[in-house]
Design a protein around this motif. Structure first.
Motif: not given
Length: 390
Positions: A39-51, A91-104
């Protein structure tokens, strides 16, 4: 394989177990935080599961590549580096502002997870004499069970209380504690000549190919279901956040009990356990598909699942220890690669099926893979394994 010739270094063993617990906790945090993260990153739960998928994928390659690169390195510094990467990732995950930072951030965790897991058993063997090895390994694997108790319920509870980003900041702090503890207690640890042998030589051992295939199918099935357990329970069983927290806690406690009881069962019934565990999980998937809409039935199924799956990692590690003890580091790296590839494929397939075929598709896939695993162990493993246990 090298053992310590002196008294067991229990502070170092417990430090390894604590770091294992922290790494597993960080790996599984998205499972209980999937909905708010999406919800926070505006992606689907299926996409979030790819983390979860990307972490497992990187860990798969990291386990093999890192083990090959560190042949002459002091394992003390390598292990400490993985603990530092845990903090950086969180820390990177906590500060991520988009899906790509989250993946990083999850890529960094994958490096730490794969490398640490590949070395965990062999490093533990260097910390204790042979007579204390079984106890030391049980302590390390106990860290996994504790993480299974902590990650889902604590992640769900704290995520609802302080937000998912602060949960990952807490994980980064745990990584800092890991690093300091390891610096204090780990001795110098160098590779032995056996650990420098070609990694793929382990496949010449009797039954190893069958075992690795069974491990792959089991964990692929587990992650195709477990990655999406929160939306499954929320949608099918109509459980709210507080109920989900209790269910996750029940799963974790049951998993811990299963792991704790495994040594008693595996001593004489290793192959039987390897067969009955996926068979039980197959039955659980069928029961959930037909009766999962009843909250108490769904809760009971998840608790049984937690207990049963608690047996599986210890059972396969026991099988490998009995058959490949002389190549512990190489065997550990291959096992981690197989498990993480299975986790990657399972989570990816589960996410695709969730978005395209509906909420019950991931657990249906899981059931099919568990049935195949049980058949493989029941009809192939007894003829290929070199063990004599029933």
């Amino acid at each position: 394989m090298s053992h310590s010739s002196h008294r067991p270094n229990w502070p170092a063993v417990f430090a390894i177990a604590f770091c294992v617990a922290c790494l597993i906790t960080a790996e599984f945090l998205p499972v209980s935080l999937l909905t708010p993260m999406a919800a926070d990153l505006h992606i689907s739960e299926g996409t979030a599961g790819q983390t979860v998928t990307v972490t497992a994928l990187v860990a798969m390659f990291a386990s093999v590549i890192i083990t090959s690169l560190i042949k002459n390195s002091d394992r003390r510094y390598v292990v400490i580096a993985f603990a530092v990467l845990l903090s950086i990732s969180s820390l990177i995950v906590a500060l991520s502002t988009n899906f790509y930072l989250l993946l990083g951030g999850r890529v960094v965790l994958g490096v730490a997870l794969g490398g640490f897991w590949a070395l965990a058993a062999s490093v533990t063997m260097k910390l204790v004499p042979p007579h204390a090895l079984a106890k030391a390994l049980s302590v390390v694997f106990g860290g996994v069970s504790i993480a299974m108790v902590i990650a889902a319920p604590i992640g769900s509870f704290l995520g609802n209380l302080i937000g998912w980003r602060n949960v990952f900041i807490g994980a980064a702090m745990l990584g800092g504690v890991c690093s300091l503890w390891l610096v204090k207690v780990l001795p110098a640890m160098h590779a032995t000549s056996v650990e420098k042998e070609p990694m793929l030589r382990i496949f010449k051992q009797t039954g190893v190919k069958v075992a690795m295939l069974a491990i792959f199918l089991t964990f692929c099935g587990q992650f195709s279901f477990f990655t999406y357990i929160r939306p499954l329970l929320a949608t099918v069983s109509k459980l709210d956040v507080n109920q989900l927290t209790l269910i996750f806690l029940g799963f974790g406690i049951a998993n811990f009990i299963g792991t704790s009881c495994s040594a008693i069962v595996l001593k004489k019934h290793l192959i039987h356990t390897l067969f009955l565990a996926p068979t039980t999980l197959f039955v659980c998937t069928g029961l959930f598909i037909f009766f999962g809409h009843i909250p108490w039935v769904a809760s009971l199924i998840i608790i049984v699942w937690g207990f049963t799956f608690g047996l599986i990692p210890v059972a396969w590690s026991t099988w490998i220890a009995r058959n490949l003890a002389h190549q512990a580091e190489n065997a550990g790296a291959v096992q981690v690669a197989v498990i993480q590839f299975a986790n990657t494929l399972g989570a990816a397939l589960g996410g695709v099926l969730l978005d395209s075929q509906g909420i019950l598709a991931p657990i249906t896939l899981c059931g099919g893979l568990m049935l195949i695993t049980a058949g493989l162990i029941g009809f192939v493993m007894p003829r290929h394994t070199g063990t004599h246990q029933s």
